[in-house]
Design a protein around this motif. Structure first.
Motif, PDB file in Angstrom:
ATOM      1  N   TYR A 170     -66.020  52.252 -96.559  1.00  0.00           N
ATOM      2  CA  TYR A 170     -67.109  51.222 -96.464  1.00  0.00           C
ATOM      3  C   TYR A 170     -67.659  51.861 -94.931  1.00  0.00           C
ATOM      4  N   ASN A 171     -66.854  52.040 -93.925  1.00  0.00           N
ATOM      5  CA  ASN A 171     -67.321  52.523 -92.685  1.00  0.00           C
ATOM      6  C   ASN A 171     -68.010  54.067 -92.870  1.00  0.00           C
ATOM      7  N   SER A 172     -67.306  54.801 -93.544  1.00  0.00           N
ATOM      8  CA  SER A 172     -67.847  56.255 -93.609  1.00  0.00           C
ATOM      9  C   SER A 172     -69.166  56.218 -94.302  1.00  0.00           C
ATOM     10  N   LEU A 173     -69.253  55.444 -95.417  1.00  0.00           N
ATOM     11  CA  LEU A 173     -70.644  55.421 -96.082  1.00  0.00           C
ATOM     12  C   LEU A 173     -71.669  54.817 -95.303  1.00  0.00           C
ATOM     13  N   TYR A 174     -71.345  53.732 -94.419  1.00  0.00           N
ATOM     14  CA  TYR A 174     -72.282  52.910 -93.598  1.00  0.00           C
ATOM     15  C   TYR A 174     -72.612  53.788 -92.524  1.00  0.00           C
ATOM     16  N   ASN A 175     -71.752  54.376 -91.790  1.00  0.00           N
ATOM     17  CA  ASN A 175     -72.109  55.117 -90.730  1.00  0.00           C
ATOM     18  C   ASN A 175     -72.836  56.208 -91.268  1.00  0.00           C
ATOM     19  N   THR A 176     -72.627  57.005 -92.192  1.00  0.00           N
ATOM     20  CA  THR A 176     -73.394  58.265 -92.609  1.00  0.00           C
ATOM     21  C   THR A 176     -74.645  58.275 -92.897  1.00  0.00           C
ATOM     22  N   HIS A 177     -74.988  56.897 -93.899  1.00  0.00           N
ATOM     23  CA  HIS A 177     -76.401  56.772 -94.371  1.00  0.00           C
ATOM     24  C   HIS A 177     -76.930  55.525 -94.144  1.00  0.00           C
ATOM     25  N   LEU A 178     -76.344  54.374 -93.683  1.00  0.00           N
ATOM     26  CA  LEU A 178     -77.131  53.275 -93.341  1.00  0.00           C
ATOM     27  C   LEU A 178     -77.450  52.913 -91.805  1.00  0.00           C
ATOM     28  N   ARG A 179     -76.508  53.266 -91.064  1.00  0.00           N
ATOM     29  CA  ARG A 179     -76.503  52.657 -89.356  1.00  0.00           C
ATOM     30  C   ARG A 179     -77.765  53.113 -88.992  1.00  0.00           C
ATOM     31  N   LYS A 180     -77.984  54.522 -88.887  1.00  0.00           N
ATOM     32  CA  LYS A 180     -79.539  55.107 -88.368  1.00  0.00           C
ATOM     33  C   LYS A 180     -80.664  54.447 -88.716  1.00  0.00           C
ATOM     34  N   PRO A 181     -80.651  54.521 -90.001  1.00  0.00           N
ATOM     35  CA  PRO A 181     -82.069  54.237 -90.687  1.00  0.00           C
ATOM     36  C   PRO A 181     -82.297  52.720 -90.628  1.00  0.00           C
TER      37      PRO A 181
ATOM     38  N   ARG B 146     -75.697  45.467-101.351  1.00  0.00           N
ATOM     39  CA  ARG B 146     -75.387  44.169-101.872  1.00  0.00           C
ATOM     40  C   ARG B 146     -74.453  43.727-101.288  1.00  0.00           C
ATOM     41  N   THR B 147     -73.141  44.023-101.452  1.00  0.00           N
ATOM     42  CA  THR B 147     -72.104  43.387-101.058  1.00  0.00           C
ATOM     43  C   THR B 147     -72.162  42.841 -99.626  1.00  0.00           C
ATOM     44  N   VAL B 148     -72.552  43.691 -98.517  1.00  0.00           N
ATOM     45  CA  VAL B 148     -73.038  43.119 -97.044  1.00  0.00           C
ATOM     46  C   VAL B 148     -74.040  42.003 -96.967  1.00  0.00           C
ATOM     47  N   PHE B 149     -74.999  42.180 -97.771  1.00  0.00           N
ATOM     48  CA  PHE B 149     -75.879  41.003 -97.818  1.00  0.00           C
ATOM     49  C   PHE B 149     -75.350  39.804 -98.326  1.00  0.00           C
ATOM     50  N   LYS B 150     -74.235  39.823 -99.578  1.00  0.00           N
ATOM     51  CA  LYS B 150     -74.010  38.873-100.208  1.00  0.00           C
ATOM     52  C   LYS B 150     -73.065  38.167 -99.120  1.00  0.00           C
ATOM     53  N   GLN B 151     -72.386  38.874 -98.388  1.00  0.00           N
ATOM     54  CA  GLN B 151     -71.497  38.103 -97.063  1.00  0.00           C
ATOM     55  C   GLN B 151     -72.269  37.426 -96.338  1.00  0.00           C
TER      56      GLN B 151
ATOM     57  N   ILE C 208     -64.207  40.480 -91.944  1.00  0.00           N
ATOM     58  CA  ILE C 208     -63.940  39.887 -92.875  1.00  0.00           C
ATOM     59  C   ILE C 208     -62.986  40.243 -94.141  1.00  0.00           C
ATOM     60  N   LYS C 209     -63.556  41.347 -94.396  1.00  0.00           N
ATOM     61  CA  LYS C 209     -63.164  42.346 -95.626  1.00  0.00           C
ATOM     62  C   LYS C 209     -61.820  42.770 -95.113  1.00  0.00           C
ATOM     63  N   SER C 210     -61.574  43.171 -93.889  1.00  0.00           N
ATOM     64  CA  SER C 210     -60.043  43.714 -93.795  1.00  0.00           C
ATOM     65  C   SER C 210     -58.795  42.934 -93.709  1.00  0.00           C
ATOM     66  N   ARG C 211     -59.277  41.646 -93.942  1.00  0.00           N
ATOM     67  CA  ARG C 211     -58.096  40.448 -94.079  1.00  0.00           C
ATOM     68  C   ARG C 211     -57.482  40.919 -95.363  1.00  0.00           C
ATOM     69  N   GLY C 212     -58.287  41.339 -96.445  1.00  0.00           N
ATOM     70  CA  GLY C 212     -57.681  41.175 -97.897  1.00  0.00           C
ATOM     71  C   GLY C 212     -57.711  42.437 -98.569  1.00  0.00           C
ATOM     72  N   ILE C 213     -58.268  43.605 -98.124  1.00  0.00           N
ATOM     73  CA  ILE C 213     -58.361  44.784 -98.714  1.00  0.00           C
ATOM     74  C   ILE C 213     -57.813  45.984 -98.010  1.00  0.00           C
ATOM     75  N   ALA C 214     -57.413  47.040 -98.759  1.00  0.00           N
ATOM     76  CA  ALA C 214     -56.598  48.253 -98.286  1.00  0.00           C
ATOM     77  C   ALA C 214     -57.365  48.975 -97.235  1.00  0.00           C
ATOM     78  N   PRO C 215     -56.670  49.528 -96.106  1.00  0.00           N
ATOM     79  CA  PRO C 215     -57.314  50.260 -95.066  1.00  0.00           C
ATOM     80  C   PRO C 215     -58.041  51.189 -95.572  1.00  0.00           C
TER      81      PRO C 215
ATOM     82  N   PHE D 164     -68.723  41.746 -91.640  1.00  0.00           N
ATOM     83  CA  PHE D 164     -68.234  41.842 -93.001  1.00  0.00           C
ATOM     84  C   PHE D 164     -67.030  42.913 -92.921  1.00  0.00           C
ATOM     85  N   ILE D 165     -67.006  43.843 -92.193  1.00  0.00           N
ATOM     86  CA  ILE D 165     -65.538  44.413 -92.076  1.00  0.00           C
ATOM     87  C   ILE D 165     -64.629  43.800 -91.306  1.00  0.00           C
TER      88      ILE D 165
END
Length: 168
Positions: free
Chosen positions: A28-39, A78-83, A15-22, A12-13
């Motif tokens: 996205y990385n911060s949110l994912y690493n903080t809340h989603l990666r471990k659980p 939702r966005t990651v699963f849409k990908q 693909i998305k990094s081709r067209g959106i701002a760093p 996802f990252i």
């Protein structure tokens, strides 16, 4: 072997990094690493369903996260699963029907009254940042936009100021 959520997130990252701002990618990385990666990260993407995502959301609620923080997690899932659907890794999006939290009403923002503006301007008259304060009061620019201004953004010939960047 089915992809894990961690593997899907990396795709996802990429693909998305081709067209959106760093800055957005960092968010996205911060949110994912903080809340989603471990659980959730090691779980196969085909093992997700609305029920277990709702259980994850219940955990966030019981941990005391704000409704807006919980909603950001749901939206990212939702966005990651849409990908994953676009990549034809899954047929349906398991986060699509997970209900978001109701937003708590924020205090209404208010503009300064004329007498407050006059008192403020009088108080900052000798301040070395007077011009910046004056611009802030009269332009509606955000702090990050004001902070990013350079002299080259000001065109003295046309009396125009170009705002094209912002700092976090």
């Amino acid at each position: 072997k089915q992809a894990t959520l961690n593997e899907l997130f990396e795709k996802f990252i990429n693909i998305k990094s081709r067209g959106i701002a760093p800055k957005t990618i960092r968010g996205y990385n911060s949110l994912y690493n903080t809340h989603l990666r471990k659980p959730l990260g090691k779980k196969n993407i085909t093992d997700f369903n609305p029920a277990n995502i709702n259980s994850f959301v219940d955990g966030l609620i019981s941990s005391g996260y704000s409704n807006s923080q919980i909603n950001r997690n749901i939206k990212l899932l939702r966005t990651v699963f849409k990908q994953a659907q676009r990549l034809q890794l899954i047929a349906s999006n398991p986060a699509e029907f997970v209900e978001t939290m109701k937003s708590k009403k924020k205090d209404k923002k208010r503009s300064l009254e004329v007498d407050e503006i006059k008192r403020f301007v009088k108080a900052i008259k000798k301040d070395k940042y007077y011009a910046l304060w004056f611009l802030a009061l009269n332009s509606g620019m955000r702090i990050g936009e004001l902070s990013a201004l350079k002299w080259s953004d000001l065109n003295f010939e046309t009396d125009e100021l170009t705002v094209n960047k912002s700092y976090d």
